[in-house]
Design an enzyme around this catalytic site. Structure first.
Site, PDB file in Angstrom:
ATOM      1  N   ARG A  63       0.861  -1.185   0.000  1.00  0.00           N
ATOM      2  CA  ARG A  63       0.000   0.000   0.000  1.00  0.00           C
ATOM      3  C   ARG A  63       0.891   1.226   0.000  1.00  0.00           C
ATOM      4  O   ARG A  63       1.515   1.579   1.011  1.00  0.00           O
ATOM      5  CB  ARG A  63      -0.944  -0.019   1.207  1.00  0.00           C
ATOM      6  N   ALA A  75     -10.784  -6.868  -1.346  1.00  0.00           N
ATOM      7  CA  ALA A  75     -11.541  -5.624  -1.379  1.00  0.00           C
ATOM      8  C   ALA A  75     -11.309  -4.911  -2.700  1.00  0.00           C
ATOM      9  O   ALA A  75     -10.405  -5.257  -3.450  1.00  0.00           O
ATOM     10  CB  ALA A  75     -11.123  -4.725  -0.214  1.00  0.00           C
ATOM     11  N   GLU A  91     -14.889  -8.524  -7.071  1.00  0.00           N
ATOM     12  CA  GLU A  91     -13.596  -8.414  -6.385  1.00  0.00           C
ATOM     13  C   GLU A  91     -13.174  -9.738  -5.762  1.00  0.00           C
ATOM     14  O   GLU A  91     -11.992 -10.092  -5.793  1.00  0.00           O
ATOM     15  CB  GLU A  91     -13.645  -7.307  -5.324  1.00  0.00           C
ATOM     16  N   GLU A  95      -9.607 -11.217  -7.071  1.00  0.00           N
ATOM     17  CA  GLU A  95      -8.468 -11.248  -6.161  1.00  0.00           C
ATOM     18  C   GLU A  95      -8.151 -12.636  -5.617  1.00  0.00           C
ATOM     19  O   GLU A  95      -7.006 -12.900  -5.244  1.00  0.00           O
ATOM     20  CB  GLU A  95      -8.682 -10.272  -5.005  1.00  0.00           C
ATOM     21  N   GLU A 139      -2.336  -4.360  -9.989  1.00  0.00           N
ATOM     22  CA  GLU A 139      -2.604  -4.974  -8.682  1.00  0.00           C
ATOM     23  C   GLU A 139      -1.749  -6.238  -8.525  1.00  0.00           C
ATOM     24  O   GLU A 139      -1.855  -7.172  -9.314  1.00  0.00           O
ATOM     25  CB  GLU A 139      -4.097  -5.323  -8.629  1.00  0.00           C
TER      26      GLU A 139
END
Length: 177
Positions: A63, A75, A91, A95, A139
């Protein structure tokens, strides 16, 4: 005294891909004026996904704003106008590769109400089926399964600091889900 602030004017500061920032002049309940700087955010979802052995699917990712890797429940951001339930299903699959036939709402949270209007919708997922992950191009995630009790202990000890993860774990425990 009525606890309400009336907007008197707005100045747009920044409009980005995800966030919009504006500065509002407001009239306070006592009649005085003040300034409020607000971050408009489309909202997000968080999913506490439990497998058949009561393990939670947890993702770790860097992050940038904090400069560290955080362990979190899966998330993601809502697209403007997107249904939170549909976003949570998307999501979860993107993920973790997991899908479910039903999500249980754990409510919503306001993570930073002093300056941001973001709402995060929390869900519990059970009865998981497995497929391939499909993360966004920017991501990078590491997925693991953590026993629910272990994750609860990490939340209570302060090792897990992500707000949506803390709230989802504690709500699931208190509601005996």
């Amino acid at each position: 005294m009525e606890l309400y602030e009336k907007m008197l004017g707005r100045e747009e500061i920044f409009s980005g891909r995800v966030l919009h920032v504006h500065r509002d002049q407001v009239e306070l309940p006592n009649g005085h004026t003040s300034t409020r700087e607000i971050v408009d955010h489309p909202g997000g979802v968080g999913i506490l996904a439990l497998d058949e052995q009561e393990n939670v699917l947890v993702v770790s990712q860097y992050r940038y704003a904090y400069g560290e890797v955080l362990r979190e429940i899966p998330a993601g951001k809502l697209e403007r106008g997107e249904d939170p339930y549909a976003a949570a299903m998307r999501e979860l699959r993107e993920e973790t590769g997991a899908t479910t036939d039903r999500l249980i709402s754990l409510g919503e949270i306001y993570p930073s109400p002093g300056y941001c209007n973001e709402i995060i919708y929390l869900y519990l997922a059970r009865n998981l089926s497995w497929g391939d992950t499909d993360p966004d191009d920017d991501e990078f995630l590491s997925l693991e399964r953590v026993p629910f009790q272990t994750l609860l202990e990490e939340v209570l000890s302060g090792r897990i600091t992500d707000a949506k993860t803390c709230v989802a774990v504690l709500k699931a425990r208190l509601l005996n889900l």
